[in-house]
Design an enzyme around this catalytic site. Structure first.
Site, mmCIF file in Angstrom:
data_model
loop_
_atom_site.group_PDB
_atom_site.id
_atom_site.type_symbol
_atom_site.label_atom_id
_atom_site.label_comp_id
_atom_site.label_asym_id
_atom_site.label_seq_id
_atom_site.Cartn_x
_atom_site.Cartn_y
_atom_site.Cartn_z
ATOM 1 N N GLY A 64 28.737 -32.691 50.701
ATOM 2 C CA GLY A 64 28.211 -31.989 51.870
ATOM 3 C C GLY A 64 27.384 -30.755 51.564
ATOM 4 N N SER A 65 26.755 -30.676 50.372
ATOM 5 C CA SER A 65 25.975 -29.464 50.076
ATOM 6 C C SER A 65 24.742 -29.368 50.978
ATOM 7 C CB SER A 65 25.586 -29.401 48.596
ATOM 8 O OG SER A 65 24.674 -30.414 48.265
ATOM 9 N N ASN A 66 24.148 -30.480 51.352
ATOM 10 C CA ASN A 66 23.015 -30.421 52.277
ATOM 11 C C ASN A 66 23.469 -29.970 53.665
ATOM 12 O OD1 ASN A 66 20.251 -31.385 51.223
ATOM 13 N ND2 ASN A 66 21.711 -32.772 50.234
ATOM 14 N N LYS A 80 26.760 -51.454 53.953
ATOM 15 C CA LYS A 80 26.346 -51.221 55.346
ATOM 16 C C LYS A 80 27.591 -51.095 56.227
ATOM 17 C CE LYS A 80 25.903 -56.131 56.445
ATOM 18 N NZ LYS A 80 25.097 -57.204 57.020
ATOM 19 N N MET A 136 25.744 -42.908 52.335
ATOM 20 C CA MET A 136 25.425 -43.908 51.325
ATOM 21 C C MET A 136 25.488 -45.353 51.839
ATOM 22 S SD MET A 136 24.445 -41.799 49.201
ATOM 23 C CE MET A 136 24.075 -42.638 47.688
ATOM 24 N N ARG A 137 25.294 -45.532 53.122
ATOM 25 C CA ARG A 137 25.191 -46.888 53.670
ATOM 26 C C ARG A 137 23.853 -47.059 54.366
ATOM 27 N NH1 ARG A 137 30.304 -49.560 53.839
ATOM 28 N NH2 ARG A 137 31.750 -48.093 52.872
ATOM 29 N N ASN A 176 16.282 -38.709 56.771
ATOM 30 C CA ASN A 176 17.070 -38.800 55.527
ATOM 31 C C ASN A 176 16.478 -37.888 54.468
ATOM 32 O OD1 ASN A 176 19.011 -39.946 53.677
ATOM 33 N ND2 ASN A 176 17.365 -41.185 52.803
ATOM 34 N N HIS A 217 16.221 -37.808 50.217
ATOM 35 C CA HIS A 217 16.422 -38.653 49.049
ATOM 36 C C HIS A 217 16.056 -37.861 47.792
ATOM 37 C CE1 HIS A 217 16.781 -42.358 46.783
ATOM 38 N NE2 HIS A 217 15.681 -42.000 46.136
HETATM 39 C C1 GAR Z 1 21.966 -35.706 48.020
HETATM 40 O O1 GAR Z 1 21.471 -35.351 46.763
HETATM 41 C C2 GAR Z 1 21.059 -36.724 48.678
HETATM 42 O O2 GAR Z 1 19.734 -36.603 48.311
HETATM 43 C C3 GAR Z 1 21.630 -38.022 48.188
HETATM 44 O O3 GAR Z 1 23.025 -37.809 48.198
HETATM 45 C C4 GAR Z 1 23.288 -36.451 47.871
HETATM 46 C C5 GAR Z 1 24.357 -35.909 48.810
HETATM 47 O O4 GAR Z 1 24.806 -34.668 48.390
HETATM 48 N N1 GAR Z 1 21.246 -39.102 49.045
HETATM 49 C C6 GAR Z 1 20.838 -40.295 48.602
HETATM 50 O O5 GAR Z 1 20.806 -40.589 47.429
HETATM 51 C C7 GAR Z 1 20.419 -41.268 49.694
HETATM 52 N N2 GAR Z 1 19.621 -42.335 49.174
HETATM 53 P P1 GAR Z 1 25.590 -33.710 49.370
HETATM 54 O O6 GAR Z 1 26.779 -34.510 49.936
HETATM 55 O O7 GAR Z 1 26.059 -32.587 48.490
HETATM 56 O O8 GAR Z 1 24.656 -33.268 50.455
#
Ligand code: GAR
Length: 207
Positions: A17-19, A70, A97-98, A114, A116
């Site tokens: 969940g850092s984003n 999915k 991740m789905r 999203n 990426h």
């Molecule tokens: C992030 O780096 C995001 O870009 C990636 O998952 C990570 C989640 O980190 N997403 C993908 O790869 C989607 N294709 P977070 O839980 O710390 O936000």
């Protein structure tokens, strides 16, 4: 659709969940005129759920069903219902991740975003930073894009380049990309919240 000034976000994540934290901090600091209405996860122990609860934000685990990549139809309906009940303007995928398709994308048409961890269209799919390192590119980065029926396709909203440095490991490169994500995602959301998009999505808003 809810009226009022702030863009209502529904955040979906499977990981730490850092984003989400970066988005919540941008809201807190006033740089992002939005509110997180709801956080949903397909993983019962995902850090993102705890991060949301720690901030007093409603957070819910919804069992994804039997598939690995999915949501099954029951789960998909439950995700849609929860987001509609929360009257979200925008669905923000933050490490979810789905793959979301069909009914879900129709329910929130043009309103699913999203992030990426690569400069798309390079390195779609899993562990994009590993793919970049093993390919030997000198520059990679992160991309914020609208979600369509494909995997990590869809119109690009913003990108940030990140250098691959001599001696980088999978971990050091991943960390550098995630640092860039934590700036890019809140900034892109702020642009959207302040621009014409909001008036289009919520015409009754006085924002
Ligand atoms: C992030 O780096 C995001 O870009 C990636 O998952 C990570 C989640 O980190 N997403 C993908 O790869 C989607 N294709 P977070 O839980 O710390 O936000």
């Amino acid at each position: 659709m809810q009226s009022g000034k702030k863009m209502r976000l529904g955040v979906l994540g499977s990981g730490k969940g850092s984003n989400f934290v970066a988005i919540a901090q941008a809201i807190q600091s006033g740089s992002l005129p939005a509110e997180v209405a709801l956080v949903l996860s397909d993983m019962p122990e995902a850090g993102i759920l705890q991060q949301a609860r720690d901030r007093g934000i409603s957070a819910q685990f919804i069992p994804p069903g039997a598939f690995r990549t999915k949501l099954d139809p029951t789960a998909e309906s439950a995700f849609i219902q929860a987001l509609q009940d929360a009257q979200v303007d925008l669905v923000v995928l933050a490490g979810f991740m789905r793959i979301l398709k069909g009914d879900f994308l129709r329910a929130f048409e043009g309103r699913v975003m999203n992030i990426h961890p690569s400069l798309l269209p390079s390195f779609p799919g899993l562990e994009a930073w590993k793919q970049a390192l093993s390919y030997g590119v000198k520059v990679t980065g992160c991309t914020v894009h609208w979600v369509d029926q494909g995997v990590d396709t869809g119109p690009i909203l913003a990108q940030q380049a990140v250098p691959v440095l001599e001696g980088d490991t999978v971990t050091s490169l991943h960390q550098r990309i995630q640092e860039a994500e934590r700036t890019l995602y809140p900034e892109t959301l702020a642009r959207l919240a302040q621009g014409p998009w909001m008036t289009k999505v919520r015409p009754t808003s006085n924002a």
